[in-house]
Design a protein around this motif. Structure first.
Motif, PDB file in Angstrom:
ATOM      1  N   PRO A  30      20.101  73.903  19.593  1.00  0.00           N
ATOM      2  CA  PRO A  30      20.459  73.014  18.697  1.00  0.00           C
ATOM      3  C   PRO A  30      19.349  72.495  17.760  1.00  0.00           C
ATOM      4  O   PRO A  30      18.545  71.582  17.860  1.00  0.00           O
ATOM      5  N   VAL A  31      18.881  73.367  16.639  1.00  0.00           N
ATOM      6  CA  VAL A  31      17.736  73.173  15.923  1.00  0.00           C
ATOM      7  C   VAL A  31      17.996  72.271  14.921  1.00  0.00           C
ATOM      8  O   VAL A  31      18.858  72.530  14.087  1.00  0.00           O
ATOM      9  N   GLY A  32      17.084  71.329  14.577  1.00  0.00           N
ATOM     10  CA  GLY A  32      17.192  70.344  13.381  1.00  0.00           C
ATOM     11  C   GLY A  32      18.567  69.540  13.305  1.00  0.00           C
ATOM     12  O   GLY A  32      18.982  69.072  12.527  1.00  0.00           O
ATOM     13  N   LEU A  33      18.829  69.343  14.474  1.00  0.00           N
ATOM     14  CA  LEU A  33      20.131  68.511  14.766  1.00  0.00           C
ATOM     15  C   LEU A  33      19.807  67.157  15.124  1.00  0.00           C
ATOM     16  O   LEU A  33      19.112  67.049  16.250  1.00  0.00           O
ATOM     17  N   ASP A  34      20.402  66.176  14.779  1.00  0.00           N
ATOM     18  CA  ASP A  34      19.987  64.814  15.668  1.00  0.00           C
ATOM     19  C   ASP A  34      20.797  64.435  16.651  1.00  0.00           C
ATOM     20  O   ASP A  34      20.586  63.693  17.658  1.00  0.00           O
ATOM     21  N   ARG A  35      21.839  65.372  16.964  1.00  0.00           N
ATOM     22  CA  ARG A  35      22.482  65.444  18.304  1.00  0.00           C
ATOM     23  C   ARG A  35      23.331  66.787  18.401  1.00  0.00           C
ATOM     24  O   ARG A  35      23.461  67.370  17.271  1.00  0.00           O
ATOM     25  N   ALA A  36      23.802  67.096  19.571  1.00  0.00           N
ATOM     26  CA  ALA A  36      24.633  68.269  19.540  1.00  0.00           C
ATOM     27  C   ALA A  36      25.209  68.284  21.232  1.00  0.00           C
ATOM     28  O   ALA A  36      24.468  68.059  22.306  1.00  0.00           O
ATOM     29  N   VAL A  37      26.284  68.865  21.070  1.00  0.00           N
ATOM     30  CA  VAL A  37      26.806  69.306  22.476  1.00  0.00           C
ATOM     31  C   VAL A  37      27.162  70.652  22.573  1.00  0.00           C
ATOM     32  O   VAL A  37      27.225  71.468  21.399  1.00  0.00           O
ATOM     33  N   SER A  38      26.777  71.407  23.777  1.00  0.00           N
ATOM     34  CA  SER A  38      27.032  72.798  23.865  1.00  0.00           C
ATOM     35  C   SER A  38      28.198  72.778  24.567  1.00  0.00           C
ATOM     36  O   SER A  38      28.619  72.205  25.780  1.00  0.00           O
ATOM     37  N   PRO A  66      19.941  67.656  33.576  1.00  0.00           N
ATOM     38  CA  PRO A  66      19.086  68.061  33.043  1.00  0.00           C
ATOM     39  C   PRO A  66      18.600  69.790  32.883  1.00  0.00           C
ATOM     40  O   PRO A  66      18.272  70.415  31.915  1.00  0.00           O
ATOM     41  N   ALA A  67      18.602  70.416  34.089  1.00  0.00           N
ATOM     42  CA  ALA A  67      18.298  71.806  33.989  1.00  0.00           C
ATOM     43  C   ALA A  67      19.655  72.434  33.322  1.00  0.00           C
ATOM     44  O   ALA A  67      19.433  73.389  32.617  1.00  0.00           O
ATOM     45  N   ASP A  68      20.943  72.145  33.363  1.00  0.00           N
ATOM     46  CA  ASP A  68      21.963  72.402  32.821  1.00  0.00           C
ATOM     47  C   ASP A  68      21.850  72.400  31.523  1.00  0.00           C
ATOM     48  O   ASP A  68      22.033  73.368  30.412  1.00  0.00           O
ATOM     49  N   ARG A  69      21.463  71.304  30.790  1.00  0.00           N
ATOM     50  CA  ARG A  69      21.234  71.130  29.642  1.00  0.00           C
ATOM     51  C   ARG A  69      20.136  71.895  29.007  1.00  0.00           C
ATOM     52  O   ARG A  69      20.089  72.445  27.842  1.00  0.00           O
ATOM     53  N   ALA A  70      19.116  72.117  29.879  1.00  0.00           N
ATOM     54  CA  ALA A  70      17.700  72.633  29.289  1.00  0.00           C
ATOM     55  C   ALA A  70      18.323  74.137  29.327  1.00  0.00           C
ATOM     56  O   ALA A  70      18.104  74.968  28.051  1.00  0.00           O
ATOM     57  N   ARG A  71      19.145  74.713  30.135  1.00  0.00           N
ATOM     58  CA  ARG A  71      19.350  76.102  30.003  1.00  0.00           C
ATOM     59  C   ARG A  71      20.190  76.489  28.687  1.00  0.00           C
ATOM     60  O   ARG A  71      20.297  77.448  28.219  1.00  0.00           O
ATOM     61  N   ASP A 130      22.600  67.373  23.957  1.00  0.00           N
ATOM     62  CA  ASP A 130      22.696  66.046  24.787  1.00  0.00           C
ATOM     63  C   ASP A 130      23.665  66.000  25.921  1.00  0.00           C
ATOM     64  O   ASP A 130      23.770  65.122  26.723  1.00  0.00           O
ATOM     65  N   LEU A 131      24.670  67.179  25.749  1.00  0.00           N
ATOM     66  CA  LEU A 131      25.589  67.291  26.887  1.00  0.00           C
ATOM     67  C   LEU A 131      26.219  68.558  26.912  1.00  0.00           C
ATOM     68  O   LEU A 131      25.912  69.360  25.777  1.00  0.00           O
ATOM     69  N   SER A 164      38.996  61.555  28.486  1.00  0.00           N
ATOM     70  CA  SER A 164      39.578  63.098  28.965  1.00  0.00           C
ATOM     71  C   SER A 164      38.346  63.934  28.893  1.00  0.00           C
ATOM     72  O   SER A 164      38.215  64.919  29.399  1.00  0.00           O
ATOM     73  N   LEU A 165      37.255  63.684  28.075  1.00  0.00           N
ATOM     74  CA  LEU A 165      36.351  64.665  27.833  1.00  0.00           C
ATOM     75  C   LEU A 165      34.874  64.292  28.880  1.00  0.00           C
ATOM     76  O   LEU A 165      34.434  65.257  29.211  1.00  0.00           O
ATOM     77  N   ARG A 166      35.329  63.277  29.604  1.00  0.00           N
ATOM     78  CA  ARG A 166      34.011  63.005  30.371  1.00  0.00           C
ATOM     79  C   ARG A 166      34.025  63.909  31.751  1.00  0.00           C
ATOM     80  O   ARG A 166      33.076  64.182  32.098  1.00  0.00           O
ATOM     81  N   GLU A 167      35.587  64.394  32.115  1.00  0.00           N
ATOM     82  CA  GLU A 167      35.569  65.096  33.161  1.00  0.00           C
ATOM     83  C   GLU A 167      34.969  66.593  32.748  1.00  0.00           C
ATOM     84  O   GLU A 167      34.633  67.240  33.689  1.00  0.00           O
ATOM     85  N   LEU A 168      34.979  66.798  31.527  1.00  0.00           N
ATOM     86  CA  LEU A 168      34.316  68.012  31.367  1.00  0.00           C
ATOM     87  C   LEU A 168      32.755  68.312  31.049  1.00  0.00           C
ATOM     88  O   LEU A 168      32.246  69.397  30.805  1.00  0.00           O
ATOM     89  N   ALA A 169      32.077  67.064  31.246  1.00  0.00           N
ATOM     90  CA  ALA A 169      30.936  67.005  30.811  1.00  0.00           C
ATOM     91  C   ALA A 169      29.837  67.103  31.973  1.00  0.00           C
ATOM     92  O   ALA A 169      30.042  66.605  32.932  1.00  0.00           O
ATOM     93  N   SER A 170      28.521  67.374  31.657  1.00  0.00           N
ATOM     94  CA  SER A 170      27.373  67.771  32.537  1.00  0.00           C
ATOM     95  C   SER A 170      26.083  67.148  31.687  1.00  0.00           C
ATOM     96  O   SER A 170      25.912  67.637  30.586  1.00  0.00           O
TER      97      SER A 170
END
Lengths: 522, 522
Positions: free
Chosen positions: B137-145, B69-74, B97-98, B60-66
């Motif tokens: 996402p500073v100092g986090l081992d993973r994160a979603v925006s 690379p440019a999207d994540r960088a932004r 990460d996503l 259900s979350l996969r369809e929301l995910a991008s």
């Protein structure tokens, strides 16, 4: 011995005499239609022995302590109708074990240290004018009342910023007196002005009688200083800030659960140079409300904008014509008011209102305020004459105002018939906003001697249910206390309640601060 | 491939060309005195492989995910100078990460449920215009925006109360466009207006460009709806309330730590009918500040009241005479402005100011606003030309204003000499209050290619130390984020910080919501 200090609003000289009551009685029956009864004789104070529940007090606290029965009785009650009636009947179910009067902040810290180490509930007490059970130690096996009256006075004036530093226990008149030499005023006049304290205003998110703009104490507060069981809570003096959620806005409305407010910096003002007032007549409340809405939405900000329904207008002599009355007042520091007041009158006329009188205000404003602030003295006389008399208030957006007023009137009228065999409920708008207004209801009904509390509780519950169902808030400026708890519990966002409970536990780990208000009950 | 979407303020068409930069270069050197460098060529986007750190996403979350690379960088950077420079150099140390783009509130709930169960940090992302490291996402081992751009649009208008219900992801221009048919406007114009979102304004306690009255989003908010990891946080729509501490005031400034704001009711207004503006000259900043203080303390509330120091006046062309400029603007819904503006001019003259021009505003206000809102485009060109350009702001009571401005100027000038070999710091007052004002500082200096971030960090630290020492707040309307944390940590009351940490843990037990802002670090 007079029990007036326990139940009465004023000083010894203010106690109503039998002659006062006999003179008032026929007027009451005539103007309200509510039958009066023989004046109640206040019951003598019951025996209130020294409490053994607290154990031995540290010597440093002993000098702050009062075990005097009348003192303790006074500190266990606020000034609602149910408080008044119970005090008159000497029905004192909840009396604090001790009254402690700290002389300074160190004393407050010492009290909280002792209370935390012994698990003793502490109820901060400013002026004791709560009308929502805010100072009553309900459901506690022991409690002390922390009376802040010695922490009073003006500490500092910053003339450049027009801000003043006041100790929490300062009462309204003392604050104004102290500011007078500086040409400043707080312009903050809740009905309890004579007897309520600066710290109490902040703790309960009080509102003054002005209808617009700077009327909530929230907007006067520049910073707050409070002693908590785990350290000093002091915010920076700032005219504005965007650094995280406002710490002051959390203390505002915390009702003694987060700390004992000891000082606050408040924004003060000079006295207005220009004043103007008018009385207008509206064919009905809804037409008046529509005019008021147009006024504030046009950017006009009348200092006074009280829309009083026809029944209350007739009763109070505001307008005896059977019309609703709109009392308008404008004030200005610098600019003359002509353009503003002309526009207000024109707008009201277009909205279907009739101008009864209008003009320079002179002393009319002060005279109205004086009557407003003296109202509690009249109320206690009505109570002695067997009249159930109480008020409650709310706020609601304009789209729901008419529905709310109609539904609350119906619910309360119905409850009064059921409970008292009749009575009356009237309504006025006391505060107005571009997006809504604050309706204030007054109830007058014949009481049944001995059942007053049960009667009012039933009426109040019906009113509160109707308020919530119609989209209002359980209180606009009377606070939550213990009396509003069941409805507040349904009004607030659930995660916010959890946050408050857990956050409070971090600041007050033993749970000594005013247990029973605001927070989820254990 | 252009990296403009990652570092730039605008859309693809807004990217500055080499010719733009070459045309600007001589002007910059001439007006600012800061030497320019050869235009920087933005580094290509580095390889950003799909992250394996999150495990398998529920379908259900996969369809929301991008995973683009440019999207994540932004989404890993805001829009501060240090963000801009790092993005231009492809120095992307913290990339989520996503990116997840919920379509509705149910999606937000699903994301938080998944994040709580997997312990994944979630960083709410509105318009991504944070200038304080709010979305990184500073100092986090993973994160979603959690990008709220799909939760956009006007949901409901209550015309009677002039309140509007907007989804959190609505950007400024879209909100205004949607309100236009109703004859309403939010009148809320932060400099980020074009790119920032309604929910972001609330989460960061943003302020618009008006100098007085309704300029903080705090005062526009009627109610807020947010999804928390442990349930929905929704306040009642109320024009005013005294029921406990305000739940809205806790979400205001919570910066994503208490919940994901999904909707808010905001107070709207019609457009003003009357406008007037003036430019005045003050012999120096202190004289101008004194005039401004007198204006607001006289009860005048100019919509615009910007006092600009001589250097900045000259630089921006506001007033090229070597005097400080006071730009005044009055607006009114209904009443003509004559009395108010006459009084303002008279007061300013008495205070030693000279009227340069004054009169009906016409389109001058819109033109000024348009320049104001276009400033970020100019800034990115300056950065490409090797100019260190950044701003910071504060607020302070009037008694401390002059001291603060002097001390901050000195500290920053000193730091610029040390770090950049020179540069300039200018100051204006952007917001004014009866008890104080908000000084806004602009820094321009030559940067050393490759060391820009370290250079700015040192200057910023010096500025922040000076602000706190002089009695200011670390931010008036730019929020705390990660960049202001060390100073915010010293500014806030200690028990308040404990309350916030414990309360947040009750609402977000796993600690997934924007870890690293506001709260004590574990």
């Amino acid at each position: 011995v007079s029990t007036y200090p326990v139940w009465g609003w004023g000083g010894p000289a203010d106690e109503p005499s039998r002659a006062d009551l006999e003179a008032l009685a026929p007027l009451v029956a005539e103007t309200t239609g509510v039958p009066v009864q023989d004046p109640l004789t206040p019951a003598p104070l019951p025996e209130i022995p020294p409490s053994a529940r607290l154990g031995t007090l540290p010597p440093s606290l002993r000098e702050l302590a009062s075990e005097d029965p009348a003192d303790r009785a006074r500190h266990g009650l606020g000034r609602s109708y149910r408080d008044l009636v119970r005090a008159l009947r000497a029905d004192l179910a909840h009396v604090p074990d001790l009254v402690l009067r700290p002389r300074d902040e160190q004393d407050v810290t010492a009290v909280l240290d002792w209370a935390s180490s012994t698990g003793t509930p502490v109820i901060p007490f400013g002026g004791g004018t709560s009308v929502v059970g805010g100072v009553e130690p309900v459901g506690l096996d022991r409690a002390v009342s922390l009376d802040l009256s010695r922490l009073a006075g003006l500490v500092e004036v910053d003339g450049a910023s027009r801000a003043v530093r006041l100790r929490a226990g300062t009462l309204g008149p003392a604050a104004e007196e102290a500011l007078k030499p500086y040409g400043l005023t707080l312009r903050f006049y809740p009905q309890s002005f004579e007897r309520s304290s600066v710290g109490g205003w902040v703790a309960t998110r009080a509102a003054g009688h002005f209808s617009t703009r700077l009327t909530h104490v929230d907007d006067l507060v520049e910073s707050v200083r409070a002693v908590t069981p785990t350290g000093l809570w002091e915010s920076r003096r700032l005219p504005g800030s965007g650094a995280g959620p406002s710490p002051d806005r959390l203390l505002l409305g915390s009702e003694g659960t987060l700390g004992v407010i000891t000082e606050t910096w408040l924004r003060a003002q000079p006295r207005p140079q220009h004043r103007w007032s008018a009385t207008l007549a509206a064919p009905d409340f809804a037409t008046g409300a529509d005019a008021v809405r147009q006024l504030v939405q046009a950017g006009l900000a009348p200092a006074t904008c009280r829309l009083v329904d026809a029944a209350e207008s007739a009763l109070t002599g505001t307008l005896p014509t059977g019309e609703a009355a709109l009392v308008l007042g404008f004030e200005s520091l610098l600019l003359p008011l002509g353009a503003e007041t002309d526009a207000a009158l024109a707008l009201c006329r277009d909205a279907g209102l009739r101008v009864v009188e209008a003009g320079d205000r002179g002393a009319a404003g002060e005279s109205w305020r004086s009557t407003f602030i003296r109202a509690p003295y009249l109320r206690e006389q009505l109570v002695l004459l067997g009249v159930l008399v109480e008020t409650f208030e709310t706020a609601v957006t304009w789209d729901r105002l008419e529905g709310l007023v109609t539904q609350v009137r119906a619910a309360v009228t119905d409850a009064l018939v059921r409970v008292c065999g009749g009575g009356r409920v009237t309504c006025r708008l006391t505060h107005v906003y571009p997006d809504g207004a604050a309706p204030y209801f007054t109830v007058l009904a014949p009481s049944r001697r001995g059942s007053e509390v049960a009667q009012w509780d039933e009426v109040k519950a019906a009113a509160s249910e109707a308020l919530l169902a119609a989209g209002g808030t359980i209180t606009h400026h009377h606070a939550v206390g213990r009396d509003h708890w069941p409805w507040y519990d349904r009004q607030r966002p659930e995660p916010f309640a959890r946050l408050l409970a857990a956050g409070t536990a971090a600041v007050d780990p033993v749970g000594i601060l005013n247990p029973g208000v605001l927070l989820p009950r254990a």
